[in-house]
Write an enzyme that holds these catalytic residues in place. Structure first.
Site, PDB file in Angstrom:
ATOM      1  N   GLY A  88       0.859  -1.177   0.000  1.00 23.88           N
ATOM      2  CA  GLY A  88       0.000   0.000   0.000  1.00 23.88           C
ATOM      3  C   GLY A  88       0.889   1.219   0.000  1.00 23.88           C
ATOM      4  N   SER A 120       5.683  -5.424  -1.395  1.00 24.39           N
ATOM      5  CA  SER A 120       5.682  -4.015  -1.764  1.00 24.39           C
ATOM      6  C   SER A 120       6.099  -3.161  -0.558  1.00 24.39           C
ATOM      7  CB  SER A 120       4.321  -3.616  -2.332  1.00 24.39           C
ATOM      8  OG  SER A 120       4.371  -2.362  -2.948  1.00 24.39           O
ATOM      9  N   ALA A 121       5.209  -2.359   0.015  1.00 27.89           N
ATOM     10  CA  ALA A 121       5.569  -1.548   1.175  1.00 27.89           C
ATOM     11  C   ALA A 121       6.095  -2.410   2.321  1.00 27.89           C
ATOM     12  CB  ALA A 121       4.362  -0.731   1.638  1.00 27.89           C
ATOM     13  N   GLU A 192       8.510  -7.068 -10.792  1.00 25.68           N
ATOM     14  CA  GLU A 192       7.252  -7.709 -10.439  1.00 25.68           C
ATOM     15  C   GLU A 192       7.276  -9.201 -10.781  1.00 25.68           C
ATOM     16  OE1 GLU A 192       3.871  -5.503 -11.872  1.00 25.68           O
ATOM     17  OE2 GLU A 192       4.122  -4.100 -10.213  1.00 25.68           O
TER      18      GLU A 192
END
Length: 233
Positions: A88, A120-121, A192
């Protein structure tokens, strides 16, 4: 320490957390419950985030509980068998983790042996700082300091592509600005569909694309193995 640091939760056209589910399941082994940190969520609630993660991990028989439902999040962390931190907005995530004392608590628990999963985060906060996130600083945390579970920086969702007609900096140029200002530190561009698995002092890359390595004074390079030097710098 045992870490699974994932670039992205979802590949294009696929369901949420579908592609890394098998890796998460295998990484956790016999552990069937995980404590989730949902604080990177901004445009949807922490409860909705918990439901999304529980729905997917439940397919592998993994139960999920969230720190946001606890009156004592630090105590939850100290008792967790495994910890996951979702993606996020990294600034929102760091601010809330700092406010609740979770940076120190999670780092201590992971160093004590609890497996850590981030995407991710959640991968950004395993680094020394949040400075190589792609996110907009929508809130102001106390500092840019993160957990430092690894001694290098990660740039999740790393892209080589520069859209036609775009005159701004490429991702590589932005990372090289960071390495210019922080010459002692490596940055790993994690594309990714890829993840880093760290255990026993060794690090391996999982996924179809190489890791792109940046450091001041060195030409960027592409690696698929021999990555454990990044844990020793």
């Amino acid at each position: 320490m045992r870490l699974l640091l994932i670039s992205n939760s979802t590949n294009a056209g696929e369901p949420y957390l579908k592609y890394p589910l098998g890796n998460i399941d295998e990484f956790l082994g016999g552990i069937r419950e995980i404590l989730f940190v949902p604080y990177a969520a901004v445009t949807f609630s922490y409860g909705e985030y918990l439901c999304k993660v529980q729905e997917r991990l439940g397919e592998a028989g993994i139960a999920v509980r969230s720190v946001h439902t606890s009156s004592d999040p630090v105590r939850e962390v100290t008792q967790a068998r495994a910890i996951a931190v979702g993606g996020g907005n990294t600034f929102a995530l760091v601010k809330k983790m700092q406010e609740q004392g979770l940076m120190e608590a999670i780092a201590a628990r992971v160093r004590d042996g609890a497996p850590y999963i981030g995407w991710s985060a959640g991968s950004n906060v395993a680094c020394p700082t949040l400075c190589t996130t792609n996110d907009m600083p929508i809130v102001e945390p106390r500092s840019f300091t993160a957990m430092g579970l690894v001694p290098f920086q990660i740039n999740p969702h790393y892209l080589d592509h520069n859209p036609e007609g775009h005159a701004g900096e490429t991702r590589e140029q932005r990372i090289m600005e960071y390495t210019e200002a922080n010459p002692h530190r490596y940055v790993a561009g994690l594309r990714e569909g890829c993840m880093l698995r760290i255990e026993g002092g060794q690090m391996s890359l999982i996924g179809p694309k190489p890791l792109r390595i940046f450091k001041k004074g060195e030409q960027p390079r592409e690696l698929t193995d021999g990555l454990s030097f990044l844990l020793k710098v």
